[in-house]
Design an enzyme around this catalytic site. Structure first.
Site, short mmCIF file in Angstrom:
data_model
loop_
_atom_site.label_atom_id
_atom_site.label_comp_id
_atom_site.label_asym_id
_atom_site.label_seq_id
_atom_site.Cartn_x
_atom_site.Cartn_y
_atom_site.Cartn_z
N CYS A 114 7.06 -36.78 -59.92
CA CYS A 114 5.69 -36.53 -59.45
C CYS A 114 4.85 -35.81 -60.50
O CYS A 114 3.62 -35.81 -60.42
CB CYS A 114 5.71 -35.73 -58.15
N HIS A 250 -1.87 -32.94 -57.80
CA HIS A 250 -0.93 -33.92 -57.27
C HIS A 250 -1.06 -33.90 -55.76
O HIS A 250 -1.13 -32.84 -55.14
CB HIS A 250 0.49 -33.55 -57.70
N ASN A 280 1.86 -39.49 -50.74
CA ASN A 280 2.34 -39.01 -52.04
C ASN A 280 2.73 -40.22 -52.88
O ASN A 280 3.73 -40.89 -52.60
CB ASN A 280 3.53 -38.08 -51.82
O1 UT7 Z 1 5.77 -34.75 -54.78
C1 UT7 Z 1 6.93 -34.05 -55.00
C2 UT7 Z 1 6.83 -32.75 -54.38
N1 UT7 Z 1 7.08 -32.83 -52.96
C3 UT7 Z 1 6.46 -31.98 -52.17
O2 UT7 Z 1 5.65 -31.23 -52.63
C4 UT7 Z 1 6.85 -31.93 -50.73
C5 UT7 Z 1 7.02 -30.50 -50.34
N2 UT7 Z 1 7.39 -30.30 -48.95
C6 UT7 Z 1 6.57 -30.60 -47.92
O3 UT7 Z 1 5.50 -31.16 -48.10
C7 UT7 Z 1 6.97 -30.14 -46.53
O4 UT7 Z 1 8.09 -29.30 -46.64
C8 UT7 Z 1 7.30 -31.31 -45.57
C9 UT7 Z 1 6.02 -32.04 -45.18
C10 UT7 Z 1 8.27 -32.26 -46.22
C11 UT7 Z 1 7.92 -30.77 -44.28
O5 UT7 Z 1 7.09 -29.79 -43.68
P1 UT7 Z 1 7.71 -28.41 -43.18
O6 UT7 Z 1 6.64 -27.67 -42.52
O7 UT7 Z 1 8.38 -27.76 -44.36
O8 UT7 Z 1 8.75 -28.88 -42.08
P2 UT7 Z 1 10.33 -28.70 -42.04
O9 UT7 Z 1 10.99 -29.55 -43.09
O10 UT7 Z 1 10.66 -27.26 -42.02
O11 UT7 Z 1 10.64 -29.31 -40.63
C12 UT7 Z 1 10.19 -28.69 -39.43
C13 UT7 Z 1 10.71 -29.48 -38.27
C14 UT7 Z 1 12.21 -29.74 -38.34
O12 UT7 Z 1 12.72 -29.65 -37.05
P3 UT7 Z 1 13.52 -28.32 -36.56
O13 UT7 Z 1 14.67 -28.21 -37.50
O14 UT7 Z 1 12.52 -27.21 -36.70
O15 UT7 Z 1 13.89 -28.65 -35.17
C15 UT7 Z 1 12.30 -31.16 -38.81
O16 UT7 Z 1 13.48 -31.81 -38.36
O17 UT7 Z 1 10.09 -30.76 -38.24
C16 UT7 Z 1 11.10 -31.77 -38.15
N3 UT7 Z 1 10.61 -32.96 -38.82
C17 UT7 Z 1 9.84 -33.88 -38.21
N4 UT7 Z 1 9.39 -33.97 -36.95
C18 UT7 Z 1 8.62 -35.03 -36.65
C19 UT7 Z 1 10.79 -33.33 -40.10
N5 UT7 Z 1 10.16 -34.49 -40.33
C20 UT7 Z 1 9.56 -34.85 -39.18
C21 UT7 Z 1 8.77 -35.94 -38.80
N6 UT7 Z 1 8.33 -35.99 -37.51
N7 UT7 Z 1 8.42 -36.93 -39.65
#
Ligand code: UT7
Length: 323
Positions: A114, A250, A280
């Site tokens: 990225c 980005h 992304n």
């Molecule tokens: O380009 C390269 C660089 N990449 C990035 O910059 C990405 C960086 N990370 C992010 O953008 C965020 O961390 C994400 C968008 C990937 C995730 O957001 P988050 O607020 O960090 O959520 P999380 O991973 O902590 O997940 C929270 C909850 C989890 O459930 P529990 O464990 O709290 O019950 C996940 O299982 O959301 C759940 N979850 C979803 N729920 C509905 C994860 N993906 C989904 C989904 N739909 N698609």
């Protein structure tokens, strides 16, 4: 006099198929509301079967060349930032070279995921400043839809396909921050974090693999490292956030974009945001956003632009461009 790499053309291409968040509701335990609120993404484009990264890159390149009033034969370097090249080799860049009708220049890929566009831009800038090239095409092109695990809701809803391209030309400046062109770049990587964002396959393991990400961890590093690299680049040319007309980040997550802007001290009305429409697109996201920013009459000649990106490696970097 100081030799500068000045942007004289920009263009982008997005595949025809637009996929709204609601499509994922049919096959995954997810909602439009979750995707929008956690990432800012509303839709993304996916390449058609058979449509490759170099196809997207060549279309973006042709648009950038057209906007510069040039043809493919008028550039002597073609640098493609991609992690999703058509074939293991030759490079996507040589395929773009052929597609745009360039026979005299040289072409190669840069792979920094990225952050790829920051690395490609820094390389192209160095080629121009050193006199190795007079005109360079810098392209970010990706088909991340090919490396998604469609059963993993935490990754497959986040990425999209597309390409963006810049044409750089050697011009003489006076060596100050008033010059047009690439004024500074800053590149970093730290392989200790290679396991928080990677593809679990590759040539050496006889597989293709799918993207794996510890989103929260990557998020934490992004917020910390993006503002830092932007400040480093600005400091190299004796500028501060007050001098910035546009931040073109980005486009991974609106929450990362907002918190980086806050840390930088730049209001969101000076940030180009396309994540809602593109998702992304990895190395393509910055040149895509630059092109959209110009198309929407946000970015104008003479504006001071900061770009910053982070991705797998981890690798991260930034550039200061006087448009
Ligand atoms: O380009 C390269 C660089 N990449 C990035 O910059 C990405 C960086 N990370 C992010 O953008 C965020 O961390 C994400 C968008 C990937 C995730 O957001 P988050 O607020 O960090 O959520 P999380 O991973 O902590 O997940 C929270 C909850 C989890 O459930 P529990 O464990 O709290 O019950 C996940 O299982 O959301 C759940 N979850 C979803 N729920 C509905 C994860 N993906 C989904 C989904 N739909 N698609």
């Amino acid at each position: 006099m100081t030799r500068r790499a000045v942007v004289i053309g920009v263009g982008h291409y997005l595949p025809e198929r637009v996929v709204p968040n609601s499509e994922f509701e049919k096959s995954l335990d997810t909602t439009d509301e979750w995707i929008k609120s956690r990432s800012g993404i509303e839709r993304r484009h996916f390449a058609a079967p058979g449509e490759t990264t170099s196809d997207l890159g060549a279309k973006a390149a042709m648009k950038a060349l057209k906007s510069a009033g040039l043809t493919g034969e008028d550039v002597d370097a073609i640098v493609v930032a991609t992690s999703t090249a058509d074939l293991t080799f030759p490079s996507a860049a040589t395929m773009v070279q052929d597609a745009i009708g360039n026979t005299k220049g040289f072409a190669f890929d840069v792979q920094a995921v990225c952050a790829g566009f920051a690395f490609a831009l820094a390389n192209a800038n160095a080629l121009i400043v050193s006199g190795q090239a007079n005109r360079a095409l810098v392209i970010g092109a990706e088909t991340f839809s090919r490396i998604m695990d469609w059963t993993d809701r935490s990754t497959c809803v986040l990425f999209g396909d597309g390409a963006g391209a810049l044409v750089l030309e050697a011009q003489e400046g006076n060596g100050t921050a008033d010059d047009r062109g690439v004024l500074a770049t800053d590149l970093n990587s730290d392989g200790r974090y290679k396991e928080i964002l990677y593809v679990d396959g590759g040539v050496s393991t006889h597989t293709t693999g799918v993207l794996k990400m510890q989103g929260k961890e990557v998020f934490r590093h992004a917020v910390e490292k993006l503002a830092e690299t932007a400040h480093t680049s600005l400091a190299k040319v004796g500028l501060t956030a007050e001098d910035v007309d546009w931040v073109v980040p980005h486009q991974a997550n609106i929450r990362i974009i907002k918190s980086t802007a806050k840390k930088l001290g730049v209001d969101m009305d000076r940030v180009v945001v396309t994540v809602q429409d593109h998702g992304n697109t990895s190395a393509a996201s910055i040149p895509l956003a630059l092109s959209v920013g110009v198309e929407n009459s946000q970015i104008k000649q003479g504006d001071l632009i900061v770009t910053e990106a982070i991705g797998g490696g981890l690798a991260w970097g930034s550039a200061i461009i006087r448009w």
